[in-house]
Design an enzyme around this catalytic site. Structure first.
Site, PDB file in Angstrom:
ATOM      1  N   SER A   1       0.837  -1.202   0.000  1.00 34.39           N
ATOM      2  CA  SER A   1       0.000   0.000   0.000  1.00 34.39           C
ATOM      3  C   SER A   1       0.872   1.252   0.000  1.00 34.39           C
ATOM      4  O   SER A   1       0.604   2.209  -0.736  1.00 34.39           O
ATOM      5  CB  SER A   1      -0.909   0.031   1.233  1.00 34.39           C
ATOM      6  OG  SER A   1      -1.788  -1.079   1.215  1.00 34.39           O
TER       7      SER A   1
ATOM      8  N   THR B   1     -10.792  10.432   0.322  1.00 32.19           N
ATOM      9  CA  THR B   1     -11.916  10.030   1.169  1.00 32.19           C
ATOM     10  C   THR B   1     -12.106  11.001   2.347  1.00 32.19           C
ATOM     11  O   THR B   1     -11.136  11.477   2.936  1.00 32.19           O
ATOM     12  CB  THR B   1     -11.660   8.613   1.727  1.00 32.19           C
ATOM     13  OG1 THR B   1     -11.337   7.759   0.641  1.00 32.19           O
ATOM     14  CG2 THR B   1     -12.863   8.078   2.474  1.00 32.19           C
TER      15      THR B   1
ATOM     16  N   CYS C   1      -5.637   8.601 -11.168  1.00 30.80           N
ATOM     17  CA  CYS C   1      -4.667   8.015 -10.225  1.00 30.80           C
ATOM     18  C   CYS C   1      -5.155   6.655  -9.767  1.00 30.80           C
ATOM     19  O   CYS C   1      -4.395   5.692  -9.680  1.00 30.80           O
ATOM     20  CB  CYS C   1      -4.507   8.880  -8.981  1.00 30.80           C
ATOM     21  SG  CYS C   1      -4.162  10.595  -9.330  1.00 30.80           S
TER      22      CYS C   1
ATOM     23  N   ARG D   1       1.901 -32.101   6.916  1.00 30.76           N
ATOM     24  CA  ARG D   1       1.107 -32.423   8.093  1.00 30.76           C
ATOM     25  C   ARG D   1       0.386 -33.764   7.895  1.00 30.76           C
ATOM     26  O   ARG D   1      -0.372 -33.922   6.935  1.00 30.76           O
ATOM     27  CB  ARG D   1       0.079 -31.302   8.321  1.00 30.76           C
ATOM     28  CG  ARG D   1      -0.964 -31.593   9.359  1.00 30.76           C
ATOM     29  CD  ARG D   1      -0.438 -31.382  10.737  1.00 30.76           C
ATOM     30  NE  ARG D   1      -1.497 -31.491  11.727  1.00 30.76           N
ATOM     31  CZ  ARG D   1      -1.262 -31.597  13.023  1.00 30.76           C
ATOM     32  NH1 ARG D   1      -0.020 -31.585  13.484  1.00 30.76           N
ATOM     33  NH2 ARG D   1      -2.260 -31.701  13.879  1.00 30.76           N
TER      34      ARG D   1
ATOM     35  N   GLY E   1      -5.282 -25.476   9.856  1.00 32.72           N
ATOM     36  CA  GLY E   1      -5.871 -25.812  11.150  1.00 32.72           C
ATOM     37  C   GLY E   1      -5.571 -24.726  12.172  1.00 32.72           C
ATOM     38  O   GLY E   1      -5.528 -23.538  11.835  1.00 32.72           O
TER      39      GLY E   1
ATOM     40  N   GLU F   1      -9.713   1.812  -2.702  1.00 32.03           N
ATOM     41  CA  GLU F   1      -9.565   1.896  -4.158  1.00 32.03           C
ATOM     42  C   GLU F   1     -10.816   1.405  -4.880  1.00 32.03           C
ATOM     43  O   GLU F   1     -10.747   0.724  -5.887  1.00 32.03           O
ATOM     44  CB  GLU F   1      -8.362   1.047  -4.600  1.00 32.03           C
ATOM     45  CG  GLU F   1      -7.052   1.553  -4.092  1.00 32.03           C
ATOM     46  CD  GLU F   1      -6.568   2.751  -4.875  1.00 32.03           C
ATOM     47  OE1 GLU F   1      -7.149   3.051  -5.934  1.00 32.03           O
ATOM     48  OE2 GLU F   1      -5.630   3.400  -4.403  1.00 32.03           O
TER      49      GLU F   1
ATOM     50  N   THR G   1     -14.772  -0.037  -3.596  1.00 32.02           N
ATOM     51  CA  THR G   1     -15.166  -1.277  -2.920  1.00 32.02           C
ATOM     52  C   THR G   1     -15.541  -2.329  -3.970  1.00 32.02           C
ATOM     53  O   THR G   1     -15.758  -2.028  -5.148  1.00 32.02           O
ATOM     54  CB  THR G   1     -16.387  -1.053  -2.002  1.00 32.02           C
ATOM     55  OG1 THR G   1     -17.520  -0.783  -2.836  1.00 32.02           O
ATOM     56  CG2 THR G   1     -16.176   0.110  -1.036  1.00 32.02           C
TER      57      THR G   1
ATOM     58  N   PHE H   1     -25.674   3.441  -9.797  1.00 30.18           N
ATOM     59  CA  PHE H   1     -25.078   4.054  -8.603  1.00 30.18           C
ATOM     60  C   PHE H   1     -26.101   4.832  -7.796  1.00 30.18           C
ATOM     61  O   PHE H   1     -26.030   4.906  -6.596  1.00 30.18           O
ATOM     62  CB  PHE H   1     -23.955   5.018  -9.004  1.00 30.18           C
ATOM     63  CG  PHE H   1     -22.687   4.320  -9.363  1.00 30.18           C
ATOM     64  CD1 PHE H   1     -21.776   3.989  -8.375  1.00 30.18           C
ATOM     65  CD2 PHE H   1     -22.408   3.990 -10.675  1.00 30.18           C
ATOM     66  CE1 PHE H   1     -20.600   3.339  -8.704  1.00 30.18           C
ATOM     67  CE2 PHE H   1     -21.243   3.344 -11.002  1.00 30.18           C
ATOM     68  CZ  PHE H   1     -20.332   3.016 -10.028  1.00 30.18           C
TER      69      PHE H   1
HETATM   70  C1  LIG Z   1      -6.772   0.883   5.536  1.00 27.50           C
HETATM   71  C2  LIG Z   1      -7.376   1.854   4.584  1.00 27.50           C
HETATM   72  C3  LIG Z   1      -6.583   2.711   3.870  1.00 27.50           C
HETATM   73  C4  LIG Z   1      -7.146   3.665   3.021  1.00 27.50           C
HETATM   74  N1  LIG Z   1      -6.335   4.541   2.350  1.00 27.50           N
HETATM   75  C5  LIG Z   1      -6.880   5.575   1.656  1.00 27.50           C
HETATM   76  C6  LIG Z   1      -6.071   6.592   1.078  1.00 27.50           C
HETATM   77  O1  LIG Z   1      -4.839   6.531   1.141  1.00 27.50           O
HETATM   78  N2  LIG Z   1      -6.662   7.655   0.474  1.00 27.50           N
HETATM   79  C7  LIG Z   1      -8.029   7.758   0.378  1.00 27.50           C
HETATM   80  O2  LIG Z   1      -8.497   8.738  -0.172  1.00 27.50           O
HETATM   81  N3  LIG Z   1      -8.839   6.798   0.899  1.00 27.50           N
HETATM   82  C8  LIG Z   1      -8.287   5.703   1.541  1.00 27.50           C
HETATM   83  N4  LIG Z   1      -9.106   4.738   2.087  1.00 27.50           N
HETATM   84  C9  LIG Z   1     -10.538   4.923   2.024  1.00 27.50           C
HETATM   85  C10 LIG Z   1     -11.275   3.974   1.095  1.00 27.50           C
HETATM   86  O3  LIG Z   1     -10.977   4.281  -0.222  1.00 27.50           O
HETATM   87  C11 LIG Z   1     -12.754   4.034   1.437  1.00 27.50           C
HETATM   88  O4  LIG Z   1     -12.929   3.378   2.661  1.00 27.50           O
HETATM   89  C12 LIG Z   1     -13.611   3.404   0.353  1.00 27.50           C
HETATM   90  O5  LIG Z   1     -13.609   4.188  -0.806  1.00 27.50           O
HETATM   91  C13 LIG Z   1     -15.039   3.183   0.808  1.00 27.50           C
HETATM   92  O6  LIG Z   1     -15.590   4.346   1.362  1.00 27.50           O
HETATM   93  P1  LIG Z   1     -16.329   4.306   2.786  1.00 27.50           P
HETATM   94  O7  LIG Z   1     -15.418   3.639   3.739  1.00 27.50           O
HETATM   95  O8  LIG Z   1     -16.765   5.658   3.079  1.00 27.50           O
HETATM   96  O9  LIG Z   1     -17.533   3.345   2.559  1.00 27.50           O
HETATM   97  P2  LIG Z   1     -18.977   3.712   1.935  1.00 27.50           P
HETATM   98  O10 LIG Z   1     -18.803   4.421   0.661  1.00 27.50           O
HETATM   99  O11 LIG Z   1     -19.796   4.346   2.973  1.00 27.50           O
HETATM  100  O12 LIG Z   1     -19.518   2.262   1.640  1.00 27.50           O
HETATM  101  C14 LIG Z   1     -20.053   1.400   2.634  1.00 27.50           C
HETATM  102  C15 LIG Z   1     -20.657   0.181   1.957  1.00 27.50           C
HETATM  103  O13 LIG Z   1     -21.704   0.578   1.088  1.00 27.50           O
HETATM  104  C16 LIG Z   1     -21.490   0.129  -0.230  1.00 27.50           C
HETATM  105  N5  LIG Z   1     -21.972   1.123  -1.193  1.00 27.50           N
HETATM  106  C17 LIG Z   1     -21.623   2.422  -1.294  1.00 27.50           C
HETATM  107  N6  LIG Z   1     -22.251   3.001  -2.328  1.00 27.50           N
HETATM  108  C18 LIG Z   1     -23.021   2.045  -2.894  1.00 27.50           C
HETATM  109  C19 LIG Z   1     -23.902   2.015  -4.011  1.00 27.50           C
HETATM  110  N7  LIG Z   1     -24.117   3.089  -4.800  1.00 27.50           N
HETATM  111  N8  LIG Z   1     -24.546   0.864  -4.294  1.00 27.50           N
HETATM  112  C20 LIG Z   1     -24.315  -0.255  -3.545  1.00 27.50           C
HETATM  113  N9  LIG Z   1     -23.507  -0.284  -2.489  1.00 27.50           N
HETATM  114  C21 LIG Z   1     -22.852   0.852  -2.172  1.00 27.50           C
HETATM  115  C22 LIG Z   1     -20.004  -0.066  -0.322  1.00 27.50           C
HETATM  116  O14 LIG Z   1     -19.659  -1.019  -1.319  1.00 27.50           O
HETATM  117  C23 LIG Z   1     -19.663  -0.557   1.065  1.00 27.50           C
HETATM  118  O15 LIG Z   1     -19.889  -1.932   1.132  1.00 27.50           O
HETATM  119  C24 LIG Z   1      -8.545   3.734   2.887  1.00 27.50           C
HETATM  120  C25 LIG Z   1      -9.342   2.826   3.585  1.00 27.50           C
HETATM  121  C26 LIG Z   1      -8.785   1.890   4.419  1.00 27.50           C
HETATM  122  C27 LIG Z   1      -9.674   0.946   5.169  1.00 27.50           C
END
Ligand SMILES: Cc1cc2nc3c(=O)[nH]c(=O)nc-3n(C[C@H](O)[C@H](O)[C@H](O)COP(=O)(O)OP(=O)(O)OC[C@H]3O[C@@H](n4cnc5c(N)ncnc54)[C@H](O)[C@@H]3O)c2cc1C
Lengths: 245, 392
Positions: free
Chosen positions: B98, B139, B246, B276, B347, B371, B373, B391
């Protein structure tokens, strides 16, 4: 300090060995080849270290057809300055050593380094033969190599101790574990290797030796576990199956 | 952790599709990971610390912007080499990958692609060596999958911009020297801006208690009236296509990276199953275990072909975002499934840090979320093939 390092290509240690053409030829299909570890980790790296402190150049040489070039490229990426490939499918150590000696003859290398053995045929012969052909001193199984003035000071592990010898240069050495610490090519080295050229020299077979056939060792039988209570069975098996008593 | 006995797996001789140089790069990174990453990674993950001392080595091995041209400090490598580097690093740990992904695709890429010549010369060579580290802020607390809803903003103050807002979940933020921040301007258009550590009003609190990517530092970016010089604005892009460009690059790298994690799990499970013995024979001799292992190598092979082909398309600049979504989505889910199956083959031993499995499994929970979901990539694909936007 101009150093010639002999490197060769060997199958990766995890290779499944098989033969073709009536068991007279090693089957290299799907085999991953690597630089012989003794050549790469010890001979080449020590040569580079000496060059880095004393100046000069490191040339790697290998005997083989064009398919061995990846290992030359790796040696260049680790830091060798020049590379030579003698274009010859050598059959035995003498052919290999003759080809290298012919090339090295009038080149004024101060040191010729080889690995102590290849991990495929384990011959341990090429270094000594090169020295013989060039009429130079040879030190085998060297674990340490220093240059003091115009002499090489070499250490060799012997049973229970260490032998330290000095030798005039030029000399030929075979490198054993301990002479240096392996280096991993970094990106700068890999990029630099792109532009280094590999000198290809025609080789000549001396047609002295040919391989009749290879044989694989008998497959290992499964381990038999015998209950410690049952000594009689153990003795019986050692007698009737293992035939050692 | 026990000794790293990893061996690569190439069931379809995909190596034949690689150049000698690509293989040399892959093998060198693999050797570096064995020497530098595996011996320390479990301890760092357990303690939740990023192994900062690896940064220099990551730079030397070419993990930072390998495809950036040589004149800006990169290596000018092709996309498949980039993919292979990500694969090998993630074989070690997704958290370290990452860091490399963010630095390459989310920091160096936008500066190279959208930056001015001065910005390129100022930042890229130092980012390539790791002398400068960067992070990427898209984010926000209320804006995840829907980045267009962001509220972080820049106001034009004549000789500078005034930046306000907050980003969260930002990889590398706690130690980054610079941040590529996406914010809305006075017209509500998304712009990228380079924020430097030390600017007044800019803080980067760390996010604690993660169960995933524990060896990667994650944090927030908080902007409280930060004055950013005008020359820090990325001049050559406007709108969501900036960050999405990006992300395409990073997602492509992830589609390779996770193959590394999957191979590590498969490799460990295969060895464990052979060694094993239960009920008088190795686990590998039971059909149920063979099914798991055979399906794993099948899925890994499919993922390798997907990634390789996508690499060729990217080299030809023909890869579409939907194609990238397919590879990211498929390959991450594949790796996560393999981690879960491999865990069972081990196991009870699979539960401890003696084996890398649970670390990979937990890491991949982040990878399947960041990047884009798993769901979002499906929606991108769905929209591409049906023409219908699901969406909203
Ligand atoms: C360890 C880690 C490192 C990260 N690093 C970065 C980083 O460096 N820079 C950065 O900018 N971000 C970073 N992120 C953020 C990451 O990109 C976001 O968590 C991700 O884009 C999802 O956004 P959210 O967590 O707000 O979830 P949400 O958008 O709230 O989504 C929650 C759930 O709802 C679902 N969902 C959302 N919209 C819809 C839709 N239209 N239809 C159906 N289902 C939907 C999603 O699939 C998910 O299952 C990082 C996250 C983690 C956990």
């Amino acid at each position: 300090m101009d150093i010639l390092v002999c490197i060769s290509q060997v199958p990766d240690t995890t290779t499944k060995i098989s033969f073709i053409d009536n068991n007279s030829k090693f089957n290299d299909d799907k085999v991953t080849f690597i630089v012989n570890p003794y050549d790469e980790w010890y001979a080449l790296v020590r040569a580079l270290e000496l060059k880095e402190t004393l100046g000069g150049s490191v040339t790697v040489i290998t005997v083989g057809n064009a398919s061995v070039e990846p290992i030359i490229r790796k040696a260049l990426a680790i830091g060798a300055d020049n590379a030579v490939r003698i274009d010859l499918d050598a059959v035995d150590s003498f052919e290999t050593a003759s080809a290298i000696a012919t090339y090295a003859k009038n080149k004024n290398f101060n040191i010729i380094l080889a690995g102590k053995e290849t991990i495929d045929y384990n011959g341990s012969e090429v270094g000594g033969m090169i020295a013989g052909l060039l009429n130079l001193p040879f030190v085998s199984l060297a674990t340490k190599l220093e240059i003091v003035g115009d002499h090489a000071v070499v250490e060799i592990d012997i049973e229970g101790g260490v032998e330290v010898i000095t030798s005039k240069m030029p000399l030929v050495l075979s490198a054993a574990k301990g002479m240096a610490e392996a280096r991993i090519p970094n990106m700068r080295g890999i990029m630099a290797a792109r532009t280094k050229t590999i000198e290809v020299v025609a080789g000549q077979s001396n047609n002295l030796v040919s391989v009749k056939s290879f044989e694989l060792p008998a497959p290992k039988s499964a381990v038999k576990l015998i209950n410690p209570e049952n000594m009689e069975e153990l003795v019986q098996l050692l007698h009737s199956e293992a035939k050692v008593i | 952790m026990s000794k790293d006995r990893f061996q690569g797996h190439d069931f379809y001789q995909i190596d034949d599709l690689l150049t000698e140089e690509q293989k040399l790069i892959r093998d060198s990174v693999r050797a570096w990971v064995k020497k530098e990453v595996t011996p320390i990674i479990e301890d760092h993950a357990q303690r939740c610390v990023f192994p900062k001392h690896l940064i220099k080595g990551l730079g030397e091995i070419g993990a930072f912007g390998p495809y950036i041209p040589v004149e800006y400090g990169g290596q000018g490598l092709d996309q498949i080499s980039y993919g292979l580097i990500m694969q090998e690093i993630e074989r070690g740990d997704s958290g370290i990958r990452s860091t490399a992904s963010v630095q390459s695709s989310l920091v160096m890429y936008p500066i190279y692609k959208y930056g001015s010549e001065e910005q390129r010369r100022k930042y890229l060579p130092k980012l390539a060596t790791g002398e400068l580290m960067g992070c990427f802020g898209l984010t926000e607390p209320d804006s995840g999958s829907d980045p267009s809803s962001m509220i972080t903003n820049i106001k034009d103050k004549g000789d500078h911009y005034l930046l306000n807002g907050a980003k969260m979940w930002i990889s590398n933020s706690p130690f980054a020297d610079i941040a590529i921040v996406w914010a809305k301007n006075d017209e509500g258009k998304i712009r990228g801006i380079i924020v430097e550590r030390g600017m007044e009003g800019f803080t980067t609190p760390e996010t604690h208690d993660k169960w995933s990517l524990r060896a990667s530092a994650t944090g927030e970016l908080v902007f409280d009236n930060v004055k950013v010089p005008k020359e820090n604005l990325l001049p050559n892009v406007e709108g969501l296509k900036g960050p999405l460009g990006c992300l395409n690059s990073a997602r492509y790298g992830i589609s390779w990276g996770v193959i590394g994690a999957a191979m590590d799990c498969y490799d460990s499970a295969l060895r464990y199953a052979k060694e094993r013995v239960q009920f008088g024979k190795p686990l590998a001799g039971f059909q149920l275990q063979q099914k798991k292992l055979a399906e794993m190598i099948t899925e890994i092979t499919k993922a390798q072909l997907l990634a390789w082909r996508l690499g060729v398309l990217r080299n030809e600049e023909r890869a579409t975002p939907a194609q990238i979504s397919m590879a990211k989505r498929n390959n991450v889910a594949m790796a996560l499934d393999i981690a879960r199956e491999a865990r069972q083959i081990h196991g009870g031993m699979g539960i401890t840090g003696e084996y890398p499995i649970m670390r990979h499994m937990m890491n991949l929970e982040s990878v399947i979320t960041y990047e884009g979901t798993h769901d979002i990539h499906l929606l991108i694909l769905g929209m591409e093939i049906t023409g219908e936007n699901a969406f909203k």
